[in-house]
Design an enzyme around this catalytic site. Sequence first.
Site, PDB file in Angstrom:
ATOM      1  N   SER A 167      34.332  45.941  46.589  1.00 21.22           N
ATOM      2  CA  SER A 167      35.691  45.663  47.047  1.00 21.22           C
ATOM      3  C   SER A 167      35.731  44.347  47.842  1.00 21.22           C
ATOM      4  O   SER A 167      35.425  43.298  47.284  1.00 21.22           O
ATOM      5  CB  SER A 167      36.202  46.860  47.862  1.00 21.22           C
ATOM      6  OG  SER A 167      37.584  46.770  48.068  1.00 21.22           O
ATOM      7  N   ASP A 259      41.673  51.615  38.731  1.00 18.40           N
ATOM      8  CA  ASP A 259      41.752  50.768  39.925  1.00 18.40           C
ATOM      9  C   ASP A 259      42.828  49.700  39.730  1.00 18.40           C
ATOM     10  O   ASP A 259      42.862  49.033  38.694  1.00 18.40           O
ATOM     11  CB  ASP A 259      40.382  50.111  40.130  1.00 18.40           C
ATOM     12  CG  ASP A 259      40.304  49.229  41.367  1.00 18.40           C
ATOM     13  OD1 ASP A 259      41.276  49.188  42.148  1.00 18.40           O
ATOM     14  OD2 ASP A 259      39.260  48.578  41.536  1.00 18.40           O
TER      15      ASP A 259
END
Length: 315
Positions: A167, A259
């Site tokens: 991330s 995602d």
Amino acid sequence: MESTANEVVQELPGLVKVYKDGSVERLMGSPYAPPSPQPDPETGVSSKDITISENPSISARLYLPKLTQTIEKLPILVYFHGGGFCLESAFSLFNQRYLNALVSEAKVIAVSVEYRLAPEHPLPAAYEDCWTALQWVASHSFDNEVEKDPWLLNHGDFDRLFIGGDSAGGNLVHNTALQAGAQGLKGRVKISGGFLSHPHFLCSGTEDDKSLPTLIWEFVYPSAPGGTGNALINPFGPGKPSLAGLGCSKLLVCVAEKDELRDIGIMYYNAVKESGWKGEIEVYETMGENHAFHVLNFGTQNSRIMIKRLAAFLN
């Protein structure tokens, strides 16, 4: 009625609140987990905490897998944790269990960097800290004044140095690799490769102003020149540093089907491929999963498969 000291002056909804008295409340994240100087019973991995820099304050958790012989040289992974530049820690439960598993599977030494978090330390603090930590690791490869860590000194193979992150950590990997390409590392150490799992990037034209990745960026770097078009978060398009300058020889970009950052991860993969970069890049997609599932839903079948995939890359 709330006192004015308890008045919220800034907020990242559901994640972080900043109060008038300067205090910060984090609404998400996993608890602190102590290191395991004695090998972890499940994985055989040992860990300890060290200080890289006093000013600014940068520390790290080091991981050493179970050794089969006394003199054994292993790949080194410098790891940058996720959490939107404002949550989580190198010393948290989520990162401890994930790195125990990855270090055991890949048989690498890992240096998990405790970089400074926003909003107390707005960006670019995290970028500076990760670069300092990587240079500190590289400095173990030659004689100098730095106090060296025996695990890295005795077991680190500086011809197999990797960087990796999830991330926000994936974003940190990209920017650190670009900096390594432009400036080089101490001792002429080269980065063998980097993995970016579900990396946090933005791209003008595909983000609306209310998306969470955009809100996070505006919260953690309110003074960013160019805002969401800043090259640190948006590496695409004219006027940005050339992706051909990435200072490593291979990259693995991991994405997850559900995602919201999935498409931008694919876009990054394609942009690097088309940039004229001389390294090898591959993409790995997990179907049916969401952002950072392998850390947040640790222990599931897909999480175990992904850790094996990352381990294969590091070897």
